[in-house]
Design a protein around this motif. Structure first.
Motif, mmCIF file in Angstrom:
data_model
loop_
_atom_site.group_PDB
_atom_site.id
_atom_site.type_symbol
_atom_site.label_atom_id
_atom_site.label_comp_id
_atom_site.label_asym_id
_atom_site.label_seq_id
_atom_site.Cartn_x
_atom_site.Cartn_y
_atom_site.Cartn_z
ATOM 1 N N VAL A 1 -16.754 6.376 -29.538
ATOM 2 C CA VAL A 1 -17.304 5.026 -29.699
ATOM 3 C C VAL A 1 -16.174 4.008 -29.708
ATOM 4 C CG1 VAL A 1 -18.572 3.493 -31.252
ATOM 5 C CG2 VAL A 1 -19.357 5.845 -30.911
ATOM 6 N N ARG A 2 -15.115 4.284 -30.451
ATOM 7 C CA ARG A 2 -13.987 3.357 -30.541
ATOM 8 C C ARG A 2 -13.398 3.048 -29.170
ATOM 9 N NH1 ARG A 2 -8.513 2.683 -30.892
ATOM 10 N NH2 ARG A 2 -7.767 1.327 -32.595
ATOM 11 N N ALA A 3 -13.299 4.077 -28.320
ATOM 12 C CA ALA A 3 -12.700 3.901 -26.999
ATOM 13 C C ALA A 3 -13.487 2.940 -26.123
ATOM 14 C CB ALA A 3 -12.580 5.251 -26.296
ATOM 15 N N ARG A 4 -14.716 2.669 -26.491
ATOM 16 C CA ARG A 4 -15.580 1.804 -25.689
ATOM 17 C C ARG A 4 -15.797 0.431 -26.320
ATOM 18 N NH1 ARG A 4 -15.710 6.905 -24.994
ATOM 19 N NH2 ARG A 4 -16.194 7.765 -22.932
ATOM 20 N N LEU A 5 -15.083 0.176 -27.411
ATOM 21 C CA LEU A 5 -15.181 -1.104 -28.104
ATOM 22 C C LEU A 5 -13.964 -1.982 -27.819
ATOM 23 C CD1 LEU A 5 -16.448 -0.026 -31.651
ATOM 24 C CD2 LEU A 5 -17.749 -1.266 -29.902
ATOM 25 N N LYS A 6 -14.190 -3.268 -27.757
ATOM 26 C CA LYS A 6 -13.089 -4.211 -27.644
ATOM 27 C C LYS A 6 -12.298 -4.237 -28.951
ATOM 28 C CE LYS A 6 -15.626 -7.179 -24.404
ATOM 29 N NZ LYS A 6 -16.235 -8.504 -24.171
ATOM 30 N N PRO A 7 -11.018 -4.630 -28.911
ATOM 31 C CA PRO A 7 -10.225 -4.704 -30.146
ATOM 32 C C PRO A 7 -10.898 -5.596 -31.185
ATOM 33 C CG PRO A 7 -8.805 -4.906 -28.232
ATOM 34 C CD PRO A 7 -10.218 -4.944 -27.711
ATOM 35 N N GLY A 8 -10.970 -5.104 -32.413
ATOM 36 C CA GLY A 8 -11.570 -5.868 -33.500
ATOM 37 C C GLY A 8 -13.083 -5.851 -33.541
ATOM 38 N N ALA A 9 -13.719 -5.164 -32.604
ATOM 39 C CA ALA A 9 -15.187 -5.166 -32.529
ATOM 40 C C ALA A 9 -15.800 -4.465 -33.738
ATOM 41 C CB ALA A 9 -15.651 -4.480 -31.249
ATOM 42 N N PRO A 10 -16.941 -4.971 -34.222
ATOM 43 C CA PRO A 10 -17.608 -4.343 -35.366
ATOM 44 C C PRO A 10 -18.433 -3.124 -34.968
ATOM 45 C CG PRO A 10 -18.846 -6.260 -34.665
ATOM 46 C CD PRO A 10 -17.608 -6.219 -33.809
ATOM 47 N N LEU A 11 -18.551 -2.207 -35.927
ATOM 48 C CA LEU A 11 -19.371 -1.011 -35.778
ATOM 49 C C LEU A 11 -20.221 -0.847 -37.025
ATOM 50 C CD1 LEU A 11 -20.172 1.830 -34.614
ATOM 51 C CD2 LEU A 11 -18.140 2.711 -35.810
#
Length: 238
Positions: free
Chosen positions: A145-155
């Motif tokens: 999941v992290r690899a597909r998020l922009k920097p600083g993006a919320p989860l």
């Protein structure tokens, strides 16, 4: 050897998918409130973002997280991912009923199938981690999941925590929850057995935080709790 995603998908067959919308709302007191608050937390974190592309991992069944976000933010778009065909079909029906298919891409399979290109502004992972056996499988999914998020993006991460046997009072109250909705003692045993089948939740809130830290996420803020269930907002570091 079967992957953890394949094993999880097999648990959610047609029979379980057909009853999921009703049964999940009994198993989790506050089911709709949790999803509504998840949408509010993401909107609060993203601020006045005019549009956002949100990854909903494990959205099969009710697609409730997408429906809640879409109602709050009419310019957001979504990617619904689930490895179970029956669960994803049930979610697609809900998306269609709420006129959201034009705003939602639907993907059958694990999140690892998606390009790792940091294309999503936010993500949700609701009711998933406790179905994965062992911390390694949990870390693998969180890192995907992290690899597909922009920097600083919320989860948003939500699911059961505590080893079930370690909290006998909560487990007994969970059984009473089913009885409250008309289940007989024998039916309660069956319901609890189905819920516990193959489940391996993190054993504490601290364990949830450790998993998130290990996978490149910040300290998480808890915003919802219900018996074994907790829901947190964290952000991708970097």
């Amino acid at each position: 050897m079967k992957s953890s995603s394949t094993q999880t998908a097999e648990k959610f067959d047609t029979s379980r998918a057909n009853e999921y919308a009703q049964q999940s709302r009994i198993a989790l007191a506050g089911y709709d409130a949790c999803h509504d608050l998840a949408a509010c937390m993401l909107a609060a974190n993203l601020g006045n973002t005019p549009s956002a592309n949100v990854l909903a991992v494990g959205a099969g069944g009710t697609a409730r997280e997408i429906i809640a976000m879409a109602k709050l933010e009419p310019n957001w778009r979504f990617m619904a991912v689930d490895p179970s065909a029956p669960m994803l079909e049930a979610a697609t029906q809900q998306l269609q009923a709420n006129d959201l298919l034009d705003r939602t891409d639907v993907h059958l399979g694990p999140v690892e199938d998606l390009p790792a290109d940091e294309s999503f502004d936010a993500a949700t992972l609701i009711g998933v981690l406790h179905h994965l056996p062992g911390d390694d499988a949990k870390r693998e999914l969180l890192r995907s999941v992290r690899a597909r998020l922009k920097p600083g993006a919320p989860l948003i991460v939500a699911g059961n925590h505590y080893a079930y046997a370690s909290q006998p009072l909560l487990l007994a109250a969970w059984g009473q929850r089913w009885r409250q909705h008309g289940a007989s003692p024998d039916e309660v045993k069956i319901k609890l057995g189905k819920i516990l089948q193959g489940a391996d939740p993190p054993h504490s809130e601290a364990a949830v935080q450790t998993l998130l830290h290990d996978c490149g996420f910040t300290d998480a803020t808890r915003f919802f709790s219900s018996l074994f269930w907790g829901a947190w907002l964290t952000c991708k570091t970097g």
